[in-house]
Each structure stands twice: as structure tokens, then as C-alpha cells.
Design a protein around this motif. Structure first.
Motif, PDB file in Angstrom:
ATOM      1  N   VAL A  43      32.561  32.811  33.972  1.00  0.00           N
ATOM      2  CA  VAL A  43      31.811  33.731  33.108  1.00  0.00           C
ATOM      3  C   VAL A  43      30.353  33.879  33.525  1.00  0.00           C
ATOM      4  O   VAL A  43      29.633  34.710  32.983  1.00  0.00           O
ATOM      5  N   VAL A  52      29.938  46.325  34.941  1.00  0.00           N
ATOM      6  CA  VAL A  52      30.678  45.532  33.963  1.00  0.00           C
ATOM      7  C   VAL A  52      32.181  45.580  34.227  1.00  0.00           C
ATOM      8  O   VAL A  52      32.892  44.602  33.964  1.00  0.00           O
ATOM      9  N   ARG A  55      32.892  43.098  37.060  1.00  0.00           N
ATOM     10  CA  ARG A  55      32.706  41.750  36.508  1.00  0.00           C
ATOM     11  C   ARG A  55      33.885  41.358  35.632  1.00  0.00           C
ATOM     12  O   ARG A  55      34.440  40.270  35.756  1.00  0.00           O
ATOM     13  N   THR A  56      34.307  42.265  34.760  1.00  0.00           N
ATOM     14  CA  THR A  56      35.431  41.994  33.860  1.00  0.00           C
ATOM     15  C   THR A  56      36.718  41.771  34.656  1.00  0.00           C
ATOM     16  O   THR A  56      37.506  40.873  34.336  1.00  0.00           O
ATOM     17  N   ASN A  60      38.880  38.440  34.549  1.00  0.00           N
ATOM     18  CA  ASN A  60      40.275  38.568  34.132  1.00  0.00           C
ATOM     19  C   ASN A  60      41.206  37.863  35.118  1.00  0.00           C
ATOM     20  O   ASN A  60      42.174  37.217  34.718  1.00  0.00           O
ATOM     21  N   ARG A  85      43.078  39.583  28.309  1.00  0.00           N
ATOM     22  CA  ARG A  85      42.274  40.779  28.593  1.00  0.00           C
ATOM     23  C   ARG A  85      41.108  40.938  27.607  1.00  0.00           C
ATOM     24  O   ARG A  85      39.973  41.157  28.030  1.00  0.00           O
ATOM     25  N   ALA A  88      38.490  38.461  28.549  1.00  0.00           N
ATOM     26  CA  ALA A  88      37.785  38.838  29.782  1.00  0.00           C
ATOM     27  C   ALA A  88      36.765  39.941  29.493  1.00  0.00           C
ATOM     28  O   ALA A  88      35.656  39.920  30.035  1.00  0.00           O
ATOM     29  N   ILE A  89      37.130  40.890  28.637  1.00  0.00           N
ATOM     30  CA  ILE A  89      36.193  41.964  28.269  1.00  0.00           C
ATOM     31  C   ILE A  89      34.980  41.375  27.542  1.00  0.00           C
ATOM     32  O   ILE A  89      33.835  41.724  27.844  1.00  0.00           O
ATOM     33  N   GLY A  92      32.901  39.601  30.039  1.00  0.00           N
ATOM     34  CA  GLY A  92      32.288  40.578  30.936  1.00  0.00           C
ATOM     35  C   GLY A  92      31.064  41.233  30.335  1.00  0.00           C
ATOM     36  O   GLY A  92      30.153  41.661  31.053  1.00  0.00           O
ATOM     37  N   GLN A  93      31.002  41.293  29.014  1.00  0.00           N
ATOM     38  CA  GLN A  93      29.873  41.919  28.329  1.00  0.00           C
ATOM     39  C   GLN A  93      28.735  40.946  28.025  1.00  0.00           C
ATOM     40  O   GLN A  93      27.685  41.357  27.530  1.00  0.00           O
TER      41      GLN A  93
END
Length: 170
Positions: A43, A52, A55-56, A60, A85, A88-89, A92-93
Motif C-alpha cells: 500500500v 490511481v 496504483r490500484t 490488487n 477489489r 485495493a481501491i 489505491g486512494q
């Protein structure tokens, strides 16, 4: 310059050998700690990683191997999140709130009971945004299940942030 490259290659080789030992030859506790550190490292932000979506996708890929399909993440600041998922989102943020992110796993207490394990780690998240450094340290509880020879995380529970203690002054 050539000396620096040799040193870097030697460090990479030693790190790879250590990781191989931990993954294939270490105790369950070693494998669990390695898994937790792998998730923490996943992360973190990477230099030049500004998109993004990229990165996500990277996160993932790691999460698919490290997490159970219905893994849950809970922290007092956010609604509970379930599934690889969506997790991961969410990860990613993280730079949107924290800027450049590093995550370290400190002291960890691990209890293994057959194919189920519980771990409590002191996790430190450091964010750097616009020259301002922000650091949070919290206890994080993990539940893991053995899948063959690998351990996968099924639940991550972040404890509430402790109230800041006043700084001691002489």
C-alpha cells in the motif's frame, strides 16, 4: 558508481534469499509476519506512481495473493470494506488523504491454532503531503487462514486512534 551497483545487487540478492527462506523454510510465525509486511509494503506509494488506476491495479495484484476473497477491513473512520477489489481501491486512494505513504509493521504478537492465526501488530503509517509529515501509530488486528503452505489474511481491524498524550516538559 560501479561499486554502488555491486552493493545494490548484493543487497537485492541477500533480500531475495531471506525472503525465500521466510516464505518456504520459516516457521508459521515467520511466514505470517512476512505476509503482513508484504501487505504493508504493497500500500506504500512508489516514486513516479501518479495514476490511481495503475496504483490500484498493482495493489490488487498483491491483494489477490495475500487476502481471502471476502477479506474485511474495518477502522473507526471508514465504513467496513469487504472484498479484494474494494480493498485495493481503498488502498489505491490513500495518497489522496495522506500524500506519499509509507507503512511499517512493528512489534507483532502472533498466535497460531492449526490453520487459523491471529496477529496484533503495531503499525505506523507515515504520510508526507506538501512538506508536512504526518505519522499515525495504531494497533491492528489480523485474522489469517492457512491455504496450503501460504497464509492469507481474512480480516484487518484497526483500533481507534488513541488520544495524543501531552508532551512532557521539564
Amino acid at each position: 558508481m560501479l561499486k554502488g551497483r555491486r552493493l545494490a545487487l548484493a543487497l537485492v540478492a541477500v533480500s531475495a534469499a531471506l525472503l525465500a527462506y521466510v516464505v518456504w523454510g520459516g516457521s508459521d510465525e515467520d511466514k505470517i509476519l512476512a505476509r503482513l509486511k508484504e501487505l504493508a509494503h504493497a500500500v506504500e506509494t512508489r516514486p513516479g506512481e501518479t495514476n490511481v488506476l495503475v496504483r490500484t491495479a498493482r495493489i490488487n495484484g498483491v491483494f489477490k495473493d495475500a487476502l481471502e476473497p471476502a477479506a474485511t477491513f474495518s477502522t473507526p473512520e471508514l465504513p467496513e470494506t469487504t472484498g479484494i477489489r474494494p480493498l485495493a481501491i481503498l488502498a489505491g486512494q490513500a495518497p489522496e488523504s495522506f500524500g506519499d505513504v509509507t507503512v511499517s509493521v512493528g512489534a507483532t504478537d502472533i498466535h497460531v491454532e492449526g490453520a487459523l492465526a491471529h496477529a496484533v501488530s503495531q503499525v505506523t503509517l507515515t504520510g508526507s503531503r506538501g512538506g508536512e509529515l504526518r505519522r499515525e501509530q495504531r494497533n491492528v488486528r489480523f485474522e489469517l487462514r492457512r491455504n496450503g503452505t501460504h497464509w492469507r489474511v481474512g480480516a484487518i481491524d484497526v483500533e481507534p486512534q488513541k488520544e495524543a498524550q501531552p508532551e512532557a516538559r521539564p
